[in-house]
Scaffold this active site. Sequence first.
Site, mmCIF file in Angstrom:
data_model
loop_
_atom_site.group_PDB
_atom_site.id
_atom_site.type_symbol
_atom_site.label_atom_id
_atom_site.label_comp_id
_atom_site.label_asym_id
_atom_site.label_seq_id
_atom_site.Cartn_x
_atom_site.Cartn_y
_atom_site.Cartn_z
ATOM 1 N N THR A 1 0.890 -1.340 -0.176
ATOM 2 C CA THR A 1 0.034 0.129 -0.154
ATOM 3 C C THR A 1 1.049 1.297 0.013
ATOM 4 O O THR A 1 0.557 2.113 -0.779
ATOM 5 C CB THR A 1 -1.046 0.026 1.113
ATOM 6 O OG1 THR A 1 -1.696 -1.108 0.935
ATOM 7 C CG2 THR A 1 -1.797 1.138 1.370
ATOM 8 N N CYS A 2 1.987 1.436 0.652
ATOM 9 C CA CYS A 2 2.733 2.266 0.824
ATOM 10 C C CYS A 2 3.202 2.825 -0.358
ATOM 11 O O CYS A 2 3.439 3.808 -0.794
ATOM 12 C CB CYS A 2 4.057 2.338 2.017
ATOM 13 S SG CYS A 2 3.547 1.566 3.560
ATOM 14 N N SER A 3 4.142 1.715 -0.925
ATOM 15 C CA SER A 3 4.815 1.860 -2.443
ATOM 16 C C SER A 3 3.886 2.167 -3.557
ATOM 17 O O SER A 3 4.187 2.672 -4.637
ATOM 18 C CB SER A 3 5.631 0.514 -2.477
ATOM 19 O OG SER A 3 6.557 0.663 -1.466
#
Length: 182
Positions: free
Chosen positions: A55-57
């Site tokens: 999700t972060c990337s």
Amino acid sequence: MKSGTQLPDVTFHTRVRDEAVEGPNPFRWEDKTTADYFAGKRVILFSLPGAFTPTCSTYQLPGFENGYAEFKDKGIDDIYCMSVNDSFVMNKWALDQGLENVKVIPDGSGEFTRKMGMLVDKDNLGFGMRSWRYAAIVNDGVVEAWFEEPGLMDNCPEDPYGVSSPDNLKKHLSEVKEPALA
């Protein structure tokens, strides 16, 4: 963490490129403080569970990177991405993501994250202690607006994402007038 709260005073251990350093790894240690990052500026700080995670990337970091010009137009001076990862990991992730606008802050020991009340145990994923996902608009070191994902808890079986999204912060900034520095 509520609006109006002063950010905790922490020293971050960073690695910065220095061409004076010879060899294949031209970086040196440089300590930076909370004031170095936040004093005299209106910024976005967003924190997430870990570099290189899906999700972060895929969504959060690229969304802030791609929305940088729009955030600047709304009175934001800088955008910082923080994670409970060391400087080596954060720098490599920034390189991997091709960052040109968002700056990364390593909170390797989790001290800042703990003082923010956002340090959670993610042993259920094999991560150890990490940051709960949140974002803030920070004005001269004071939280102007706070965006915390719901369900803050240790070993959360889910990874909620939406409240701290770039789109949500853009919406908020469109609805408020830019305040003067605190």
